[in-house]
Design an enzyme around this catalytic site. Structure first.
Site, PDB file in Angstrom:
ATOM      1  N   GLY A  46       0.486  -1.682  -0.147  1.00  0.00           N
ATOM      2  CA  GLY A  46      -0.408   0.178  -0.011  1.00  0.00           C
ATOM      3  C   GLY A  46       0.771   1.109  -0.419  1.00  0.00           C
ATOM      4  N   GLN A  51       3.488  10.286   1.326  1.00  0.00           N
ATOM      5  CA  GLN A  51       4.545   9.227   1.398  1.00  0.00           C
ATOM      6  C   GLN A  51       5.162   9.737  -0.169  1.00  0.00           C
ATOM      7  OE1 GLN A  51       2.495   5.294   2.035  1.00  0.00           O
ATOM      8  NE2 GLN A  51       4.889   5.043   2.913  1.00  0.00           N
ATOM      9  N   CYS A  99       6.777  -0.779   6.920  1.00  0.00           N
ATOM     10  CA  CYS A  99       6.669   0.504   6.018  1.00  0.00           C
ATOM     11  C   CYS A  99       7.652   0.990   4.810  1.00  0.00           C
ATOM     12  CB  CYS A  99       5.866   1.865   6.880  1.00  0.00           C
ATOM     13  SG  CYS A  99       4.964   2.871   6.130  1.00  0.00           S
ATOM     14  N   LEU A 100       7.054   1.560   3.726  1.00  0.00           N
ATOM     15  CA  LEU A 100       8.300   1.992   2.664  1.00  0.00           C
ATOM     16  C   LEU A 100       8.756   3.400   3.464  1.00  0.00           C
ATOM     17  CD1 LEU A 100       6.003   0.981  -0.477  1.00  0.00           C
ATOM     18  CD2 LEU A 100       7.891   0.093   0.048  1.00  0.00           C
ATOM     19  N   HIS A 141      -3.508   1.388   8.393  1.00  0.00           N
ATOM     20  CA  HIS A 141      -1.964   1.650   8.245  1.00  0.00           C
ATOM     21  C   HIS A 141      -1.859   2.831   6.988  1.00  0.00           C
ATOM     22  CE1 HIS A 141       2.072   1.162   8.049  1.00  0.00           C
ATOM     23  NE2 HIS A 141       2.677   1.291   7.060  1.00  0.00           N
ATOM     24  N   GLU A 142      -3.175   2.458   6.264  1.00  0.00           N
ATOM     25  CA  GLU A 142      -2.826   3.417   4.993  1.00  0.00           C
ATOM     26  C   GLU A 142      -2.876   4.662   5.302  1.00  0.00           C
ATOM     27  OE1 GLU A 142      -0.456   3.355   2.788  1.00  0.00           O
ATOM     28  OE2 GLU A 142      -0.351   1.126   3.763  1.00  0.00           O
ATOM     29  N   HIS A 145      -1.688   6.610   7.895  1.00  0.00           N
ATOM     30  CA  HIS A 145      -0.827   7.944   7.232  1.00  0.00           C
ATOM     31  C   HIS A 145      -0.809   9.342   6.726  1.00  0.00           C
ATOM     32  CE1 HIS A 145       3.267   5.739   5.989  1.00  0.00           C
ATOM     33  NE2 HIS A 145       2.433   4.921   5.652  1.00  0.00           N
TER      34      HIS A 145
HETATM   35 NI    NI Z   1       3.192   2.900   4.891  1.00  0.00          NI
END
Ligand code: NI
Length: 176
Positions: A46, A51, A99-100, A141-142, A145
């Site tokens: 995701g 991000q 997480c990226l 999670h997304e 952000h």
């Molecule tokens: Ni993330």
């Protein structure tokens, strides 16, 4: 276009993002295309617009089979704009997250086990889904952000937070 992914420490990741007010525009389409290219390039589950430095309430997610989450069921590729999440239980479930924007690390995070989410697709069409398990976890999670929350802020047990290669020797790799 693959865009650079901001990493924890960048103040933009801590901002509250703004709702999308215009749908079905070339700008929104381009953003979503870039987000999918960036997510696939990074082999992520995701991605949220902040991000890549765009402070709009847009998240994408979806995957077939992930090496890193072999037990996770498939989730259809989804664009979710201006999301609203409603818990359908008070039960929390613990699960590993990455997480990226926090590369190389993993942590166990408690999340609501079942929820309803609603929002809009890129054309402005409203939709709703009821989900549980890993799907519910990814959405939470997304959407975090969009409110400037990174998963390490939700870790309760720091004995279950660390470097992926130390926690899981021989792990397949990847960061989200
Ligand atoms: Ni993330």
């Amino acid at each position: 276009m693959i865009r650079p992914i901001l990493r924890m420490g960048d103040p933009r990741l801590l901002q509250v993002s703004q709702p999308v007010t215009e749908f079905n525009t070339p700008e929104l389409e381009a953003l979503i295309t870039d987000m999918f290219e960036t997510m696939h390039d990074a082999d992520g589950a995701g991605l949220a617009a902040p991000q890549i430095g765009v402070l709009l309430r847009v998240v994408i997610f979806g995957f077939e089979k992930l090496d890193r989450y072999p037990d996770a069921p498939e989730v259809p590729p989804t664009v979710l704009i201006n999301p609203v999440l409603e818990p359908l239980t008070t039960d929390l479930e613990e699960g590993w997250e990455g997480c990226l924007s926090v590369p190389g690390l993993r942590g166990v995070v408690p999340r609501v086990a079942r929820l309803r989410y609603s929002g809009f697709d890129a054309q402005g069409t409203a939709f709703t889904r009821e989900v549980d398990g890993f799907h519910a976890r990814v959405v939470q999670h997304e959407c975090d952000h969009l409110d400037g929350i990174l998963y390490p802020m939700r870790v309760k047990d720091f004995s279950k937070f660390g470097y992926t290669e130390v926690l899981f020797p021989g792990h397949a790799g990847g960061d989200d």
